[in-house]
Write an enzyme that holds these catalytic residues in place. Structure first.
Site, mmCIF file in Angstrom:
data_model
loop_
_atom_site.group_PDB
_atom_site.id
_atom_site.type_symbol
_atom_site.label_atom_id
_atom_site.label_comp_id
_atom_site.label_asym_id
_atom_site.label_seq_id
_atom_site.Cartn_x
_atom_site.Cartn_y
_atom_site.Cartn_z
ATOM 1 N N LYS A 33 -10.716 -2.386 -10.669
ATOM 2 C CA LYS A 33 -9.424 -1.748 -10.416
ATOM 3 C C LYS A 33 -8.500 -1.994 -11.606
ATOM 4 O O LYS A 33 -8.335 -3.134 -12.053
ATOM 5 C CB LYS A 33 -8.796 -2.348 -9.161
ATOM 6 N N ASP A 60 -5.241 2.180 -9.962
ATOM 7 C CA ASP A 60 -4.279 1.762 -8.925
ATOM 8 C C ASP A 60 -2.859 1.844 -9.483
ATOM 9 O O ASP A 60 -2.247 0.831 -9.813
ATOM 10 C CB ASP A 60 -4.643 0.327 -8.511
ATOM 11 N N LEU A 61 -2.332 3.071 -9.590
ATOM 12 C CA LEU A 61 -0.979 3.228 -10.139
ATOM 13 C C LEU A 61 0.043 3.506 -9.044
ATOM 14 O O LEU A 61 1.232 3.627 -9.320
ATOM 15 C CB LEU A 61 -0.972 4.317 -11.230
ATOM 16 N N LYS A 62 -0.419 3.594 -7.796
ATOM 17 C CA LYS A 62 0.472 3.679 -6.618
ATOM 18 C C LYS A 62 1.652 4.610 -6.864
ATOM 19 O O LYS A 62 2.819 4.199 -6.791
ATOM 20 C CB LYS A 62 1.013 2.300 -6.252
ATOM 21 N N PHE A 63 1.362 5.885 -7.117
ATOM 22 C CA PHE A 63 2.462 6.811 -7.406
ATOM 23 C C PHE A 63 3.376 6.987 -6.198
ATOM 24 O O PHE A 63 2.921 7.049 -5.048
ATOM 25 C CB PHE A 63 1.908 8.169 -7.840
ATOM 26 N N ASP A 65 6.913 9.349 -6.019
ATOM 27 C CA ASP A 65 7.907 10.113 -6.772
ATOM 28 C C ASP A 65 8.070 11.456 -6.073
ATOM 29 O O ASP A 65 7.520 11.661 -4.976
ATOM 30 C CB ASP A 65 7.409 10.281 -8.228
ATOM 31 N N ILE A 66 8.794 12.374 -6.675
ATOM 32 C CA ILE A 66 8.921 13.695 -6.051
ATOM 33 C C ILE A 66 7.549 14.377 -6.088
ATOM 34 O O ILE A 66 6.702 14.062 -6.945
ATOM 35 C CB ILE A 66 10.005 14.563 -6.743
ATOM 36 N N PRO A 67 7.290 15.287 -5.130
ATOM 37 C CA PRO A 67 5.954 15.862 -5.006
ATOM 38 C C PRO A 67 5.405 16.461 -6.317
ATOM 39 O O PRO A 67 4.254 16.222 -6.679
ATOM 40 C CB PRO A 67 6.144 16.954 -3.939
ATOM 41 N N THR A 69 6.029 15.729 -9.444
ATOM 42 C CA THR A 69 5.666 14.700 -10.422
ATOM 43 C C THR A 69 4.371 14.006 -10.013
ATOM 44 O O THR A 69 3.498 13.739 -10.849
ATOM 45 C CB THR A 69 6.819 13.666 -10.542
ATOM 46 N N THR A 119 0.477 -5.870 0.936
ATOM 47 C CA THR A 119 0.048 -7.085 1.638
ATOM 48 C C THR A 119 0.892 -8.311 1.255
ATOM 49 O O THR A 119 0.716 -9.380 1.834
ATOM 50 C CB THR A 119 -1.446 -7.360 1.365
ATOM 51 N N ARG A 181 -8.532 -13.808 0.067
ATOM 52 C CA ARG A 181 -8.570 -15.136 -0.537
ATOM 53 C C ARG A 181 -9.844 -15.843 -0.074
ATOM 54 O O ARG A 181 -10.317 -15.632 1.047
ATOM 55 C CB ARG A 181 -7.326 -15.959 -0.134
ATOM 56 N N GLY A 210 -8.420 -10.038 -6.984
ATOM 57 C CA GLY A 210 -7.980 -10.233 -8.358
ATOM 58 C C GLY A 210 -8.103 -11.665 -8.801
ATOM 59 O O GLY A 210 -9.180 -12.138 -9.178
ATOM 60 N N ARG A 211 -6.974 -12.387 -8.703
ATOM 61 C CA ARG A 211 -6.892 -13.728 -9.307
ATOM 62 C C ARG A 211 -7.997 -14.710 -8.924
ATOM 63 O O ARG A 211 -8.462 -15.450 -9.797
ATOM 64 C CB ARG A 211 -5.500 -14.320 -9.011
HETATM 65 O O1 C5P Z 1 -4.828 -11.313 -7.431
HETATM 66 P P1 C5P Z 1 -4.907 -10.570 -6.115
HETATM 67 O O2 C5P Z 1 -6.235 -10.774 -5.407
HETATM 68 O O3 C5P Z 1 -3.720 -10.841 -5.229
HETATM 69 O O4 C5P Z 1 -4.865 -9.037 -6.535
HETATM 70 C C1 C5P Z 1 -4.717 -8.003 -5.596
HETATM 71 C C2 C5P Z 1 -4.592 -6.710 -6.336
HETATM 72 O O5 C5P Z 1 -4.466 -5.643 -5.382
HETATM 73 C C3 C5P Z 1 -3.398 -6.612 -7.273
HETATM 74 O O6 C5P Z 1 -3.816 -5.854 -8.402
HETATM 75 C C4 C5P Z 1 -2.365 -5.841 -6.478
HETATM 76 O O7 C5P Z 1 -1.538 -5.040 -7.315
HETATM 77 C C5 C5P Z 1 -3.249 -4.936 -5.609
HETATM 78 N N1 C5P Z 1 -2.688 -4.505 -4.327
HETATM 79 C C6 C5P Z 1 -2.209 -5.377 -3.367
HETATM 80 N N2 C5P Z 1 -1.672 -4.916 -2.203
HETATM 81 C C7 C5P Z 1 -1.644 -3.607 -1.943
HETATM 82 C C8 C5P Z 1 -2.148 -2.704 -2.885
HETATM 83 C C9 C5P Z 1 -2.685 -3.198 -4.060
HETATM 84 O O8 C5P Z 1 -2.276 -6.590 -3.567
HETATM 85 N N3 C5P Z 1 -1.179 -3.166 -0.770
#
Ligand code: C5P
Length: 230
Positions: A33, A60-63, A65-67, A69, A119, A181, A210-211
């Protein structure tokens, strides 16, 4: 094309750091992602870099904005040949329809999903936004809006899947769940969390991590372990 349910969030500040990580996980069975941090810093060359490593990409740019765009932004995303793209469901029905139309009119058609409530919100922080509904009802409401606009699925917490599926009865509707986690005692910005196995048990189609992976000493080994658990 993998059938792994794992999507690793490639959240790095530079292309160089992303490339160092990709070298460590070369050949891993997962998707990747790309989010706002790396894409804003480095632009579409991130996509080219990842394609060299043969991973499918969730942009994952989570747009929101106006429709018009959002329609144009989704068209531009399609031109990058990515596997999945997303918008915020709270952008409303017209915006979701515009996003759907962009994909319908593109040669390459990624999956289109909608973020419900991030989340990182819990009940308290959500209440402070001042919405009329509570967190759980708002999530169900936004999921229904995404379904009405024919989106492929939503991003939500794995804790929310049962209540959403009781309303949206479509087994093809996808649940993509961040907030994962490896243990229950994490202490960062994610509030509504699950372990990988719990998320899949709850009905998640794809888990986003992610992390816990990007900051691990041996990410390839960890990816293999998570794939074995799910
Ligand atoms: O590091 P971590 O496991 O928290 O990363 C979660 C990833 O998912 C991040 O890139 C975050 O931007 C993305 N994300 C999120 N919650 C959402 C949508 C996307 O944590 N509802």
């Amino acid at each position: 094309m993998t059938d792994s349910k794992l999507i690793v969030a490639l959240d790095f500040p530079t292309l160089h750091q992303a490339d160092s990580f990709l070298k460590k996980i070369k050949g891993a069975d997962c998707r990747l992602k790309v989010g706002k941090e790396l894409f804003t810093a480095e632009g579409p060359r991130v996509i080219d870099l990842i394609k060299n490593y043969n991973f499918e990409i969730f942009l994952d740019l989570k747009f929101h904005d106006i429709p018009n765009t959002v329609n144009k932004a989704i068209k531009a995303s399609c031109s990058h040949g990515v596997w999945m793209v997303n918008v915020h469901a709270s952008g409303g029905k017209a915006m979701l329809d515009a996003a759907y139309d962009a994909i319908a009119g593109s040669n390459h058609k990624p999956l289109l999903i909608a973020v419900t409530i991030l989340t990182s919100f819990d009940e308290n922080s959500f209440d402070r936004l001042g919405f009329k509904m509570g967190l759980k009802d708002q999530i169900i409401h936004l999921s229904s809006l995404a379904k009405e606009s024919n989106l492929d699925g939503i991003v939500c917490s794995a804790n929310d899947i049962a209540s959403i599926s009781s309303i949206i009865k479509d087994e093809n509707f996808l649940f993509v769940t961040p907030g994962i986690r490896l243990k229950d005692n994490s202490n960062d910005d994610q509030k509504r969390i699950n372990t990988p196995a719990e998320a899949i048990k709850n009905g998640s189609d794809y888990i986003v991590i992610g992390r816990p992976i990007t900051e691990h000493d041996n990410p390839l080994d960890l990816i293999r372990k998570i794939n074995a658990q799910i």
